[in-house]
Design a protein around this motif. Structure first.
Motif, PDB file in Angstrom:
ATOM      1  N   TYR A 121      10.891   5.902  -9.265  1.00 20.94           N
ATOM      2  CA  TYR A 121       9.813   5.968  -8.202  1.00 20.94           C
ATOM      3  C   TYR A 121       9.682   7.227  -7.528  1.00 20.94           C
ATOM      4  CZ  TYR A 121       6.935   4.754  -4.019  1.00 20.94           C
ATOM      5  OH  TYR A 121       5.860   5.148  -3.056  1.00 20.94           O
ATOM      6  N   GLU A 122       8.332   8.053  -7.439  1.00 16.93           N
ATOM      7  CA  GLU A 122       8.437   9.310  -6.878  1.00 16.93           C
ATOM      8  C   GLU A 122       7.517   9.037  -5.724  1.00 16.93           C
ATOM      9  OE1 GLU A 122       6.695  13.614  -7.880  1.00 16.93           O
ATOM     10  OE2 GLU A 122       8.523  13.159  -9.259  1.00 16.93           O
ATOM     11  N   SER A 123       7.965   9.342  -4.649  1.00 19.32           N
ATOM     12  CA  SER A 123       7.091   8.997  -3.374  1.00 19.32           C
ATOM     13  C   SER A 123       5.965  10.016  -3.141  1.00 19.32           C
ATOM     14  CB  SER A 123       7.912   8.926  -2.031  1.00 19.32           C
ATOM     15  OG  SER A 123       8.234  10.182  -1.871  1.00 19.32           O
ATOM     16  N   MET A 124       5.201   9.625  -2.586  1.00 20.84           N
ATOM     17  CA  MET A 124       4.165  10.853  -2.042  1.00 20.84           C
ATOM     18  C   MET A 124       4.667  11.702  -1.347  1.00 20.84           C
ATOM     19  SD  MET A 124       1.901   8.594   0.734  1.00 20.84           S
ATOM     20  CE  MET A 124       0.688   9.812   0.974  1.00 20.84           C
ATOM     21  N   VAL A 125       4.139  13.034  -1.135  1.00 23.53           N
ATOM     22  CA  VAL A 125       4.875  14.242  -0.176  1.00 23.53           C
ATOM     23  C   VAL A 125       4.530  13.275   1.362  1.00 23.53           C
ATOM     24  CG1 VAL A 125       4.513  16.349   0.523  1.00 23.53           C
ATOM     25  CG2 VAL A 125       4.302  15.982  -1.700  1.00 23.53           C
ATOM     26  N   GLN A 126       5.731  13.571   2.100  1.00 25.43           N
ATOM     27  CA  GLN A 126       5.753  13.358   3.425  1.00 25.43           C
ATOM     28  C   GLN A 126       5.804  14.674   4.178  1.00 25.43           C
ATOM     29  OE1 GLN A 126       5.961   9.803   3.781  1.00 25.43           O
ATOM     30  NE2 GLN A 126       6.359   9.630   1.727  1.00 25.43           N
ATOM     31  N   ASP A 127       4.975  14.486   5.391  1.00 29.16           N
ATOM     32  CA  ASP A 127       4.335  15.528   6.132  1.00 29.16           C
ATOM     33  C   ASP A 127       5.386  15.401   7.506  1.00 29.16           C
ATOM     34  OD1 ASP A 127       3.793  17.924   7.040  1.00 29.16           O
ATOM     35  OD2 ASP A 127       1.742  17.205   7.207  1.00 29.16           O
ATOM     36  N   ALA A 128       6.192  16.215   7.826  1.00 21.84           N
ATOM     37  CA  ALA A 128       6.714  16.409   9.156  1.00 21.84           C
ATOM     38  C   ALA A 128       5.702  16.995  10.331  1.00 21.84           C
ATOM     39  CB  ALA A 128       7.959  16.854   9.132  1.00 21.84           C
TER      40      ALA A 128
ATOM     41  N   GLY B 149       4.280  -6.880   3.575  1.00 23.61           N
ATOM     42  CA  GLY B 149       5.610  -7.097   2.991  1.00 23.61           C
ATOM     43  C   GLY B 149       5.736  -6.576   1.514  1.00 23.61           C
ATOM     44  N   GLY B 150       5.733  -5.151   1.340  1.00 25.36           N
ATOM     45  CA  GLY B 150       6.004  -4.826   0.042  1.00 25.36           C
ATOM     46  C   GLY B 150       7.480  -4.722  -0.524  1.00 25.36           C
ATOM     47  N   GLN B 151       7.456  -4.903  -1.865  1.00 25.80           N
ATOM     48  CA  GLN B 151       9.010  -4.533  -2.502  1.00 25.80           C
ATOM     49  C   GLN B 151       8.694  -3.809  -3.758  1.00 25.80           C
ATOM     50  OE1 GLN B 151      10.333  -8.682  -3.213  1.00 25.80           O
ATOM     51  NE2 GLN B 151      11.674  -8.618  -1.684  1.00 25.80           N
TER      52      GLN B 151
ATOM     53  N   THR C 176       0.839  -1.316  -0.065  1.00 24.55           N
ATOM     54  CA  THR C 176      -0.022  -0.021  -0.056  1.00 24.55           C
ATOM     55  C   THR C 176       0.947   1.208  -0.153  1.00 24.55           C
ATOM     56  OG1 THR C 176      -1.621  -1.142   1.143  1.00 24.55           O
ATOM     57  CG2 THR C 176      -1.827   1.168   1.430  1.00 24.55           C
ATOM     58  N   ASP C 177       1.947   1.108   0.811  1.00 27.15           N
ATOM     59  CA  ASP C 177       2.561   2.431   0.912  1.00 27.15           C
ATOM     60  C   ASP C 177       3.402   2.390  -0.437  1.00 27.15           C
ATOM     61  OD1 ASP C 177       2.431   2.268   3.586  1.00 27.15           O
ATOM     62  OD2 ASP C 177       4.200   1.485   4.157  1.00 27.15           O
ATOM     63  N   PHE C 178       3.967   1.696  -1.010  1.00 28.68           N
ATOM     64  CA  PHE C 178       4.712   1.900  -2.304  1.00 28.68           C
ATOM     65  C   PHE C 178       3.810   2.272  -3.325  1.00 28.68           C
ATOM     66  CE2 PHE C 178       8.078  -0.953  -0.442  1.00 28.68           C
ATOM     67  CZ  PHE C 178       9.351  -0.103  -0.879  1.00 28.68           C
TER      68      PHE C 178
END
Length: 843
Positions: free
Chosen positions: A604-611, A407-409, A386-388
């Motif tokens: 691969y371009e990740s989704m925007v990460q929010d701190a 368990g994603g790859q 789901t994350d990837f």
């Protein structure tokens, strides 16, 4: 003064009229009172006195590799007198020789002269072309100087056979290590397609050629034969390169190149460790780390166990872990069952129970330590399917490394794959048994291959629709449960008829008291060749079958368990499974993929990460996965203060050794690039951690970096906005018409609108009405203005500027022109100018 320069020369003997219209205005916007015109006449046509020039040649000067049958041409800038173009005025001469016999012609339409040699030119020879000054244009003007250029013809074709200049081991070498590869270096570049296991062989005395892999290094002009298993001790071997081996021009070896050597009588050298991960004494190690050791030679995998490879925290017992071995890279890997503890020193140990393939143990226990990081960083983790899947993939696919979708790859895109994430069967599959089909059960990402439409439990089989030829790999994570006599999974020509295959199968033992999983091959001769394995039933395993020309390799959980040679599978193969009737036991399939991979690179371009807070420092990027030889994974990051990347975000910066170069920002993104030089292999990313730290409490007052207008600026427009740029974000609530003011000399603050831009660092004051002309104004930022941490300006910031003078309203006039009015014999390339009594607006 203003000038008009025509793009081309004017016509000879022609009357021209120049005009300046009332659209022409001075720098204050005042136009001419009326149009201003004057006339002049150009000079008469002069006679042609210039000789022709060469504008292009074929071949070009200094050209190399020119065809021997070339026609030599020269193009001129004007028409020539054809009579002057002849075999004496246009010649072609080889170096050290006489002019070649040739035909010279001239085409009037393109002013093109052509010299065509009567016979092909000599190869690899320097030729010089000459155009003499006897050549004239149509008015008799000759070339100013002889025109000369040179070129070199093509080299003759290569017909020389290649030769072997050296080989390893050298001929008649003794005591050659049994783990040695065999290589030969050539005197020129070779055609890699001619270097195969059929043309480069290694044969023991009195035996058959060993199974091996043959490769070619174009940079070193060398070919290497690497045996699949160590050679026999004390044995004479013959290496042979046949005459099929050819260079890039197709010339084969003149004769077979043959040499012999003898292997060592026995291997008495102990293996040793050449690389460690983490490195000895390394600190700040991630608690998610795996522990790896690379050996100097091949290790007996049966000696590498959880007892001979251990990881122990200081003062505690060895942790629970799984141990595996990669025979290709000589690498042992220990994967902890759970994350390690923070701020803990761990001891990794390889004991002397570990031996090489001939039984030599390590000389002593190999021991090293490392320490995990002091505390848990704040990280955004990408690890599940789901994350990837939340990111943007190009040329990549999401896979699983266990029987759970958590368990994603991420790896390069396979031409066909299925994770069984939806409850219905993908159209890539077809069900072949039972004949009426059935509805397979797919739940939680797992396919149950047993037909369960009723309690009969019929024979069940399904296969991918796409067929493949040799040079293909199928991989699947599956659990074969006992109960059915035949449970098979892998390559098969048809899951309904099973004519030819290469798969894992219980081969009739699935309902025995002790069922056995076999590797099984059936080729064109219909002979079934089964080899039992020690692979356990009723447990999850990664099964892989590699079908190469004449060879099939079987892997389980990354380890090679069987290799078949002289395999003759002639029918196209599909990936599929087959389960015989009579049992309700399951054949469970978690995922499947077929390679070679479809692309050599993906991103691969990740989704925007929010701190969660502004001004955060993104400190590191750590990833887990594998990078086989010939593959790579690299990362870049960018940061910003807006939730969607825009122009205010930083550019992409490379991540070096896990360290980020991107500036502070609440939000971040990472980008991964995966590559391979071999489509049979892909790098794999299991997890990515993007970590950050909150900035310490801010106690520093903001400062003004720049103002517009500048301090003491003059001639400032009366409608210009007034701005101040700060070194950090300002609290918008503290910026008001009382804390940011603009006051004329001797007057009161002007009425204005005050605002802060999107970055929070630029304050603007826009007067409600235009400022007064030629007036001194003072702008002031008071200590009521504070940054987002509440720190005010240390002192009021004040600066002044003066507005521009009131504008000019008088029309300009023309004082003089060139040429004069009614001038004659004006040059056709003369510029035309007009001089005004004041500055003119260039626009």
């Amino acid at each position: 003064m203003t000038s008009l320069v025509p793009d081309t020369d004017l016509d000879y003997s022609t009357l021209y009229t120049a005009r300046l219209t009332t659209a022409v205005a001075d720098s204050s916007g005042n136009p001419l009172a009326t149009d201003y015109t004057w006339s002049f006449t150009t000079v008469a046509v002069p006679p042609d006195t210039e000789g022709p020039t060469v504008t292009a040649t074929v071949p070009t000067d200094a050209a190399v590799g020119v065809a021997a049958d070339v026609a030599v041409t020269a193009t001129f800038n004007e028409a020539l007198d054809p009579v002057t173009m002849s075999g004496t005025s246009f010649t072609l001469v080889p170096e050290g020789g006489s002019a070649v016999a040739a035909t010279v012609s001239y085409e009037v339409s393109g002013s093109l002269a052509t010299l065509t040699p009567d016979t092909p030119l000599d190869m690899e020879t320097l030729y010089t072309a000459h155009l003499s000054t006897a050549i004239t244009d149509t008015t008799g003007n000759p070339l100013a100087d002889e025109y000369v250029w040179s070129f070199t013809t093509v080299s003759p074709p290569d017909t020389v056979p290649p030769t072997v200049v050296s080989n390893v081991p050298v001929a008649d070498a003794l005591a050659v290590p049994v783990a040695n590869s065999v290589s030969a270096t050539f005197d020129e570049a070779m055609d890699p397609a001619t270097l195969t296991t059929a043309t480069f062989t290694l044969t023991p005395d009195g035996g058959s050629a060993v199974t091996a892999t043959v490769g070619y290094d174009p940079a070193g002009l060398a070919t290497t034969l690497t045996p699949d298993v160590p050679l026999d001790f004390g044995t004479l071997y013959e290496a042979r390169l046949t005459t099929v081996v050819a260079d890039t021009s197709g010339n084969g070896l003149a004769v077979d190149h043959v040499w012999s050597f003898t292997t060592e009588l026995s291997d008495l050298v102990a293996p040793y460790v050449t690389a460690w991960e983490p490195a000895p004494d390394e600190v700040e190690v991630l608690v998610e780390t795996t522990v790896k050791a690379t050996f100097s030679e091949g290790i007996d995998p049966t000696t590498l166990t959880t007892s001979s490879f251990t990881l122990t925290p200081q003062g505690g017992p060895a942790i629970t872990a799984q141990v595996s071995y990669d025979a290709l890279t000589f690498m042992a890997t220990l994967v902890p069952a759970a994350n390690l503890e923070y701020a803990t020193t761990y001891e990794a140990r390889l004991t002397t129970a570990i031996t090489d393939v001939v039984g030599n143990p390590l000389a002593g226990d190999e021991v090293w330590t490392f320490t995990t990081r002091l505390d848990a960083p704040l990280c955004r983790i990408t690890t599940s399917t789901t994350d990837f899947s939340a990111g943007l993939l190009s040329g990549l696919m999401i896979s699983e490394y266990d029987n759970s979708i958590t368990g994603g790859q991420m790896r390069l895109q396979a031409p066909q794959s299925d994770l069984f994430l939806v409850p219905t069967l993908d159209p890539m599959w077809q069900i072949t048994k039972p004949s009426g089909g059935f509805t397979p059960v797919i739940s939680n990402g797992i396919l149950d291959g047993q037909e369960r439409d009723d309690a009969t439990y019929e024979t069940s089989a399904m296969e991918m629709i796409t067929t493949y030829g040799e040079g293909v790999v199928c991989e699947t994570r599956a659990m074969i449960q006992p109960g059915s006599a035949f449970s098979s999974i892998g390559f098969m020509s048809s899951s309904s008829s099973l004519n030819q295959w290469a798969f894992f199968s219980t081969r009739g033992t699935g309902d025995d008291p002790v069922p056995v999983i076999h590797t099984s091959v059936r080729g064109s001769d219909s002979t079934i060749d089964d080899v039992p394995t020690t692979v356990t039933l009723d447990e999850w395993h990664d099964f892989k079958v590699i079908w190469l020309p004449g060879t099939v390799e079987f892997y389980v959980d990354g380890a090679l368990v069987d290799t078949r040679t002289s395999v003759d599978i002639t029918l196209p193969q599909r990936f599929g499974y087959y389960k015989s009737a009579g049992s309700d036991s399951s054949l469970l399939i978690d995922w499947v993929r077929v390679t070679p991979y479809a692309v050599a690179a993906g991103s691969y371009e990740s989704m925007v990460q929010d701190a969660g807070e502004p001004g955060v420092t993104w400190t590191e990027l750590a990833s887990l996965g594998t990078e086989p030889v010939g593959t790579s994974v690299s990362y870049e990051t960018r940061t910003g203060e807006t939730s969607t990347p825009d122009g205010s975000w930083s550019s992409w910066d490379a991540v070096v050794a896990g360290t980020l170069a991107s500036p502070v920002g609440r939000y971040a993104q990472y980008r991964a690039a995966l590559t391979t030089s071999d489509l049979m292999t892909s790098p794999v990313v299991d997890e990515i951690q993007l970590c950050f730290e909150f900035a310490p409490g801010d106690t520093i007052a903001p400062t003004v970096l720049a103002t517009v207008p500048d301090t003491d600026a003059v001639d400032v427009a009366i409608d210009a906005p007034v701005t101040a740029t700060f070194d950090e974000m300002i609290d918008a609530a503290t910026l008001t018409s009382l804390s940011f003011t603009l006051t004329p000399d001797g007057g009161s603050a002007v009425l204005a609108t005050v605002s802060l831009d999107g970055t929070g660092t630029v304050a603007s004051l826009v007067p409600d009405v235009a400022l007064d002309w030629a007036t001194l104004y003072s702008a002031q930022l008071t200590t009521a203005i504070a940054d987002t941490s509440g720190n005010p300006l240390a002192a009021d910031h004040t600066w002044s500027f003066t507005t521009t003078n009131e504008p000019d309203t008088t029309a300009p006039t023309v004082l003089a022109t060139v040429p004069d009015t009614d001038a004659v014999d004006v040059a056709i390339d003369a510029p035309i100018t007009a001089t005004f009594d004041e500055m003119i607006d260039a626009a």
